[in-house]
Design a protein around this motif. Structure first.
Motif, PDB file in Angstrom:
ATOM      1  N   GLY A 119      43.176  38.544  44.804  1.00 50.40           N
ATOM      2  CA  GLY A 119      41.755  38.655  45.142  1.00 50.40           C
ATOM      3  C   GLY A 119      40.865  37.910  44.175  1.00 50.40           C
ATOM      4  N   ARG A 120      41.133  38.068  42.870  1.00 53.09           N
ATOM      5  CA  ARG A 120      40.275  37.407  41.880  1.00 53.09           C
ATOM      6  C   ARG A 120      40.476  35.888  41.895  1.00 53.09           C
ATOM      7  N   LEU A 121      41.730  35.439  42.059  1.00 51.87           N
ATOM      8  CA  LEU A 121      41.995  34.006  42.107  1.00 51.87           C
ATOM      9  C   LEU A 121      41.327  33.379  43.331  1.00 51.87           C
ATOM     10  N   THR A 122      41.412  34.061  44.470  1.00 55.47           N
ATOM     11  CA  THR A 122      40.751  33.562  45.689  1.00 55.47           C
ATOM     12  C   THR A 122      39.240  33.498  45.494  1.00 55.47           C
ATOM     13  N   GLU A 123      38.676  34.550  44.887  1.00 57.27           N
ATOM     14  CA  GLU A 123      37.232  34.583  44.641  1.00 57.27           C
ATOM     15  C   GLU A 123      36.793  33.408  43.770  1.00 57.27           C
ATOM     16  N   ALA A 124      37.516  33.150  42.673  1.00 57.83           N
ATOM     17  CA  ALA A 124      37.146  32.063  41.761  1.00 57.83           C
ATOM     18  C   ALA A 124      37.239  30.707  42.454  1.00 57.83           C
ATOM     19  N   ILE A 125      38.329  30.490  43.214  1.00 55.68           N
ATOM     20  CA  ILE A 125      38.520  29.203  43.889  1.00 55.68           C
ATOM     21  C   ILE A 125      37.462  29.003  44.975  1.00 55.68           C
ATOM     22  N   VAL A 180      48.063  35.415  31.375  1.00 54.51           N
ATOM     23  CA  VAL A 180      47.892  33.978  31.596  1.00 54.51           C
ATOM     24  C   VAL A 180      47.126  33.727  32.901  1.00 54.51           C
ATOM     25  N   LEU A 181      47.500  34.473  33.952  1.00 52.37           N
ATOM     26  CA  LEU A 181      46.808  34.306  35.233  1.00 52.37           C
ATOM     27  C   LEU A 181      45.328  34.691  35.127  1.00 52.37           C
ATOM     28  N   GLU A 182      45.042  35.757  34.353  1.00 48.31           N
ATOM     29  CA  GLU A 182      43.639  36.150  34.157  1.00 48.31           C
ATOM     30  C   GLU A 182      42.846  35.040  33.479  1.00 48.31           C
ATOM     31  N   TYR A 183      43.437  34.378  32.468  1.00 40.84           N
ATOM     32  CA  TYR A 183      42.726  33.307  31.771  1.00 40.84           C
ATOM     33  C   TYR A 183      42.556  32.070  32.656  1.00 40.84           C
ATOM     34  N   ILE A 184      43.508  31.829  33.563  1.00 43.10           N
ATOM     35  CA  ILE A 184      43.334  30.732  34.524  1.00 43.10           C
ATOM     36  C   ILE A 184      42.130  31.022  35.430  1.00 43.10           C
ATOM     37  N   ILE A 185      42.024  32.267  35.868  1.00 43.34           N
ATOM     38  CA  ILE A 185      40.889  32.657  36.714  1.00 43.34           C
ATOM     39  C   ILE A 185      39.582  32.501  35.956  1.00 43.34           C
ATOM     40  N   ILE A 186      39.562  32.916  34.682  1.00 45.43           N
ATOM     41  CA  ILE A 186      38.352  32.758  33.856  1.00 45.43           C
ATOM     42  C   ILE A 186      37.971  31.289  33.735  1.00 45.43           C
ATOM     43  N   SER A 187      38.972  30.415  33.582  1.00 48.50           N
ATOM     44  CA  SER A 187      38.706  28.974  33.463  1.00 48.50           C
ATOM     45  C   SER A 187      38.035  28.433  34.725  1.00 48.50           C
ATOM     46  N   CYS A 224      37.548  41.372  30.302  1.00 45.71           N
ATOM     47  CA  CYS A 224      37.836  42.780  30.009  1.00 45.71           C
ATOM     48  C   CYS A 224      39.239  43.163  30.471  1.00 45.71           C
ATOM     49  N   PHE A 225      39.660  42.613  31.631  1.00 47.52           N
ATOM     50  CA  PHE A 225      40.980  42.956  32.160  1.00 47.52           C
ATOM     51  C   PHE A 225      42.116  42.295  31.394  1.00 47.52           C
ATOM     52  N   THR A 226      41.798  41.327  30.534  1.00 46.60           N
ATOM     53  CA  THR A 226      42.846  40.763  29.652  1.00 46.60           C
ATOM     54  C   THR A 226      43.053  41.627  28.422  1.00 46.60           C
ATOM     55  N   LEU A 227      42.151  42.591  28.204  1.00 46.86           N
ATOM     56  CA  LEU A 227      42.202  43.391  26.974  1.00 46.86           C
ATOM     57  C   LEU A 227      42.860  44.758  27.167  1.00 46.86           C
TER      58      LEU A 227
END
Length: 751
Positions: A119-125, A180-187, A224-227
């Motif tokens: 969901g988050r990756l789709t939202e960012a893209i 790692v996936l969370e940081y890709i989404i942040i990028s 926050c979700f990376t922490l």
């Protein structure tokens, strides 16, 4: 992080205010999470489900808003709408697995996280793609089928092949793959922020400032979700709060805009129509003949100021009056047909000229000439006194009188592209005689004045440029460049046929010059702020050098070494003074004037000029005048000017084989002035560039800043002197610094 176009102060201010707003919301979210965290973890399933369902509702609302406004949406809005349909589906699966429905505890941990990441990756893209893609839209049903098929297909693969995919979250905590996936989404969120920062001032179906805030919230949420290590972590609570806030801003940016934006456009158009109506009324009031407009029911809808004067009554008492009431107030002497209505005219759709005599409010009878025109919804009549009509010339002369009283530039052409009218303001702006302009072909005039937008006559005569503003430039026959803000419109007859074109323009040349000056001032202010930091750091190194010279002077007994240490210490002081002058641009200091000999100044910097020049293979010839005269000047500033010009001269001779720099001083007894002449045999400066010397940020060097000469000119000006420049391309350039000397009487007083 963010970049701006030159002079884009509105975008910069917008970003600052949005960042401040973001920090405020972030702070309130953290405080709220800390306060309610204990209640959150007590019933985490219920709280999590409510928040996620709220996000799903908002995502579906975004999709529905875009679906029902698909026809007028831009491509970016369509991508957001259908993309958030996919996000809503992934979030629904994430919520389902979080509640442990029909799955084991081990599957619960990983499956709910897997759909969260999807969901988050789709939202960012989706958000980034909506800012990037500008291709034409597909059919909305095709897009819906594609989104549903791809989203459900991915969901099936995530469940069916779960055992073959990497573990993201288990009972022991978060895995590295998940982080790692969370940081890709942040990028991807950050890339979207960079993209949307350039669109903040645009307004339409999507309001980009809300997309900007949503991306900030989403990136913070993912961080926050990376922490967190478990679902009871405070960072997990804060992340969910920030996520729902980010969805709220998306809802506000898209769903609300689809409702409010059309009304804003309607209000703007209504305001423009009202302004146009007011302008038309003003024009009609300025006409030297009476005008009246009435509908098919013989009710008066409009009369101009001349009509009020002619019939000696107020227009407020006439609006809405019928034919019968009008004749009671202003009886006719003759029995001819009244100009208010004519059934035969209405049937045959012809115009009529009448002459009737009416009794005015004062009892006076006036014979009036009435030219009645048939309109679609009534009649328009132009009325003159017959005696005045015989004295008036044709309407063109009257119109020209009105236009000449207007300060705007007015030009009118017919369908043959021939200029039929222009006013005095336009002739003055073009620096031409009006009699030479009228009758000329518009294309010939555009060539004569080097008009940039030669396509505008075609736009006017085709009707495609109606009610549009254009910023255009031209060069008058006398060689002066002008900037105009031009309003363009076609001229139509009563049948809607285009019979010509008209342009109304304002000369904004001086306004543009002032605008450029303001931009230069902003650059100087920014440079001054940067210079303060640079000078501060540089002075730290100079202080270190100075301290070590003093230590050498104390510890070394060798007189030769001490002498060199003292010399280095003195040069450091000079460098410190010169580098401080860089702050002159933003924080000018009071010039410290003392009596100084020109010979002393040249001797003190002679070695410095020769050493730096000889390193670059330049032969230096110094010829100092024996005439001893004193100047009232700031010695440090004057040295800075000489060294800067010498450095520029050396740089100008880089491509020469026999480089030669000549420095000469002299005294002009007639004007009581000393001069320093610095000549090189470099590449020279063109006549066009000579006019720009001393302008901030103008430079002929590839890596120059354009500030050195600007400072030099300001320093010499403060000393009541001047700088003369002579140059020949390929031969060289000569700078002459001329400064007034102290009068003998003044010098005696000082002593």
């Amino acid at each position: 992080m963010f970049t701006y176009e030159k002079g884009d102060n509105n975008s910069r201010s917008q970003i600052k205010s949005l960042l401040a707003y973001f920090l405020l919301i972030l702070s309130l979210s953290v405080i709220f999470a800390l306060f309610f965290h204990n209640n959150w973890i007590k019933d985490i399933n219920t709280c999590h489900t409510i928040l996620e369902l709220t996000c799903i509702f908002i995502a579906m609302a975004i999709f529905i808003a875009v679906w029902f406004t698909y026809g007028r949406n831009i491509q970016g809005s369509s991508i957001l709408g259908f993309g958030f349909l996919a996000v809503a589906i992934f979030d629904a699966f994430h919520t389902f697995y979080f509640l442990k429905l029909n799955v084991t505890a081990e599957d619960y941990f990983d499956m709910t996280t897997r759909f969260w990441i999807l969901g988050r990756l789709t939202e960012a893209i989706v958000i980034y793609a909506s800012l990037q893609i500008t291709k034409s839209k597909r059919n909305k049903f095709t897009s819906l089928f594609f989104i549903l098929a791809s989203t459900l297909g991915i969901s099936y693969l995530a469940v069916a092949y779960h055992d073959y995919l990497p573990i993201l979250l288990n009972e022991y905590g978060v895995t590295k793959i998940k982080i790692v996936l969370e940081y890709i989404i942040i990028s991807i969120y950050i890339a979207g922020l960079l993209k949307v920062s350039h669109k903040l001032m645009e307004k339409g179906i999507v309001t980009y400032k809300y997309i900007f805030l949503s991306l900030l919230m989403s990136a913070s949420s993912e961080f926050c979700f990376t922490l967190y290590s478990s679902v009871t972590s405070i960072s997990w609570t804060i992340g969910h709060l920030l996520k729902i806030i980010s969805y709220f801003f998306l809802l506000k940016g898209i769903f609300i805009s689809t409702v409010t934006y059309p009304y804003e456009k309607l209000e703007t158009e209504h305001k423009r129509v009202n302004e146009l109506s007011t302008t038309l009324n003003d024009i009609l009031d300025a006409l030297p003949m009476a005008v009246i407009n009435h509908n098919l029911n013989t009710e008066v809808e409009y009369v101009n100021k001349k009509f009020e004067e002619l019939f000696e009554c107020s227009r407020d008492n006439l609006i809405g009056v019928t034919r019968h009431d009008f004749l009671e107030r202003f009886p006719k002497l003759e029995k001819e047909e009244n100009f208010f209505t004519n059934k035969e005219l209405e049937v045959n759709d012809k115009n009529t000229n009448l002459i009737n005599t009416y009794k005015m409010a004062s009892g006076e009878y006036k014979k009036l000439s009435i030219n009645r025109l048939k309109l679609n919804d009534g009649f328009f009549s132009i009325i003159r006194e017959t005696k005045e009509e015989q004295e008036l010339q044709n309407l063109n002369i009257q119109t020209e009188t009105i236009f000449n009283a207007v300060s705007n530039c007015v030009l009118m052409i017919d369908t043959n592209r021939k200029i039929i009218l222009c006013n005095d303001a336009l002739a003055a702006t073009f620096e031409m005689e009006k009699k030479d302009i009228i009758g000329m072909n518009i294309d010939e005039l555009n060539e004569l004045i080097q008009f940039e937008a030669k396509e505008l006559p075609d736009l006017a005569l085709s009707g495609k440029g109606d009610n549009q503003l254009f910023e255009v430039g031209l060069i008058t026959p006398k060689g002066n460049k002008k900037e105009l803000m031009l309003y363009l419109s076609s001229i139509k007859n009563v049948y809607g046929e285009i019979i010509g074109g008209i342009s109304v323009s304002n000369d904004i040349t001086e306004f543009k010059k002032q605008q450029e000056k303001l931009i230069q001032q902003e650059k100087l202010a920014l440079l001054g702020q940067m210079g303060a930091a640079i000078v501060h750091e540089t002075r730290n190194y100079l202080t270190t050098i100075k301290g070590r010279c003093q230590l050498i002077n104390l510890l070394e007994s060798n007189e030769e070494v001490q002498r060199h240490a003292i010399k280095v210490n003195s040069e450091v002081d000079e460098v410190n003074k010169i580098i401080s002058e860089f702050l002159f641009l933003s924080k000018p200091r009071q010039t410290e004037l003392t009596e100084v000999s020109m010979i002393d100044i040249m001797q003190s910097i002679n070695s410095m000029v020769k050493s730096t020049s000889l390193v670059k293979g330049v032969d230096v010839y110094v010829n100092l005048s024996n005439e001893e005269r004193y100047l009232l000047c700031d010695e440090g500033q004057l040295k800075q000017v000489i060294l800067n010009i010498c450095k520029n001269a050396v740089d100008a001779m880089e491509e020469k084989e026999n480089k030669k720099l000549e420095i000469q001083t002299g005294y002009d007894e007639a004007t009581n002035e000393m001069y320093i002449r610095i000549a090189d045999n470099g590449k020279g400066i063109s006549k066009e560039d000579l006019k720009k010397l001393g302008t901030p940020f103008f430079t002929t060097k590839g890596n120059g800043t354009g500030l050195g000469l600007s400072v030099c000119y300001n320093i010499v000006k403060q000393h009541k002197g001047r700088i003369d420049v002579e140059s020949v391309i390929g031969t060289g350039t000569t700078f002459t610094i001329i400064l007034p000397c102290i009068e003998d009487d003044d010098f005696d007083d000082v002593i």
